[in-house]
Every structure is written in C-alpha cells, then in structure tokens.
Scaffold this motif. Structure first.
Motif: not given
Length: 268
Positions: A197, A205, A208, A222, A224-226, A231, A233, A256
């Motif tokens: 996380q 957004e 990474d 990786p 990614r999902s939210q 957030l 990975f 970021s």
C-alpha cells in the motif's frame, strides 16, 4: 539469465580506445545512441569517499535503464577491479520512468541522465586512480549493450568547480528517504505476489512504484488499484531464491508529482 532477452545488433567496445588516467574526469566515450563519461569531484572527503557520476548523454529518441530494467534490458554496471586504492563503487539512481516499447515493460530514462557514484578509498591519504569497466544498455527501437573503459585520476584536478557542480546537481536528483506520509507498507501476499500500500502527498494518479529484483528475485510490472481510498500495487514474483534471505531487503522507489522517496522492504 534474466537479461538475455535484449535485442542486440552488436556490442560497442571501447577497451582499446582507453587512455591513461590524466584528469579528475574521463574523456567522453561515443556510441551509436549517445556518449558516456565518468566525472568526479577530485580528492576524497574526510570519510575516504570520492563522489562522482556516470554521465550518460543520450541522443534524442534513445533510452537507458534503471537499476532493475525488467526482463528486456541491461542495468548500468561498473567494474573497478583494475583500479588502484579503490575498494568499492556504489551506483545510485534518480527516480525512473516506466516504459513499454512493444517488446516489454521496463524502467529507465528517456533523457540524458547522471548516475551518482560513490567510490571508497582503501587507504585514505594514499594515491588512488579509478579504472572502471562500464557496461550499460541504450535503446532506440532496438537495444545496444555498450562496453567501455573509463580512467580517472581524481587528484590531478581536485578543485574543478564545474565537475563538482555536476556531481552536486546529480545528487540532488536522488529520491529522499521514505517517511510515514510518503512511502509504502507491505500487505499480506502469497508466494507469487508482493502487495504494498502506497502513501503519497498529492494526486494518487501520479504515483508509481518501482522495485529492484536482487538476490535472485525477479518481478513483473506492478498492477495498481484503488479501494476505499487506499492505493495498492500488486507485483508478480516471477522468480525467487530457493531460500528467503534473512538479511537486508529489496530496494524500492516510490514516485509522484510531489517528488520521490526510496527505501528497503522485507524479502517476500
């Protein structure tokens, strides 16, 4: 071997063109996609460290790799075994970008980049010369491994302000240490998956996550999902050692729009 998938049209060799060390920075070595040199600040600091950069000037449209480029590239490497009074050389890496060239996804740089190098002097107070065999990959539509030998005598020009400024600028591009509001927490995964996380200020957004496969680990890109404002990975573990190491950890960088941080995470 993990890097044998690179598409090679030839190996650019520079061993024979090497010259004796005459300055605190080497001459440029030219290749098809750019040029490379070794720059230092000159004399060692009080801790016996000589600071420098591997300076990679890419031509437009060419790219080079991060410390873990994925399964289709060659990470920059330095062999200083031929040096005098130099015990070690550690490369550091600015935050990379993620690329997909149609052959695979990899991490690296699509612009000129200076990779900081810290050389450790074996016997402080004694003369030290750097004789570095350099190996790196540069890519346009295909990738070319570049090999050359760069020689430096740091004491020959110990107060070169231009070189010192270049090294200082390169060091300023490195990620900061991870902190509670900008870093990662490892979540439960399984034998084939690493899950983290990410916490970061600013727009999620833009975030990474990059992890370096070392100690016989190899990772996929990786995903990614939210969910519920978190957030996450999820990273495929493509290969791993037969026994999980008990010392150290795996290097990661989190980027970021607010900057970048790095740190070590436990071996999965």
């Amino acid at each position: 071997m993990r890097y044998m998938k690179i598409l090679v049209v030839g190996v650019v060799l520079g061993w024979a063109a090497s010259l004796p060390a005459e300055a605190s920075s080497s001459i440029w070595y030219n290749s098809e996609g750019g040029k490379v040199r070794l720059v230092t600040t000159g004399k060692p600091d009080e801790a016996g460290k000589i600071h420098g950069v591997l300076d990679i000037a890419l031509k437009p449209g060419w790219k080079t790799y991060w410390r873990d480029p994925g399964d289709a590239g060659v990470p920059p490497q330095l062999d200083i075994s031929g040096s005098t009074n130099i015990a070690d050389a550690q490369l550091s890496f600015p935050p990379p970008q993620r690329h997909d060239d149609g052959y695979g996804k990899w991490s690296g740089y699509d612009r000129p980049v200076s990779l900081p190098v810290t050389f450790t002097v074996s016997s402080p107070g004694q003369p030290a010369t750097i004789d570095a065999h350099v190996f790196l990959g540069i890519c346009e539509t295909i990738c070319i491994p570049v090999q050359t030998r760069l020689s430096v005598d740091p004491a020959s020009d110990p107060d070169n302000a231009t070189d010192a400024a270049l090294v200082k600028t390169a060091l300023a591009t490195l990620p900061s240490p991870a902190r509670p509001d900008f870093g990662i927490n490892v979540l439960p995964g399984d034998h084939e998956t690493l899950v983290v996380q990410a916490q970061s200020p600013g727009d999620p957004e833009s975030v990474d996550f990059f992890i370096a496969g070392e100690r016989d680990y190899m990772f996929g890109a990786p995903v990614r999902s939210q969910k519920d404002g978190k957030l996450v990975f999820t990273v495929p573990i493509l290969d791993r050692p037969s026994a999980t190491p008990t010392d150290g950890g795996l290097y990661y960088t989190l980027t970021s729009a607010e900057g970048s941080v790095d740190g070590l995470l436990p071996f999965p």
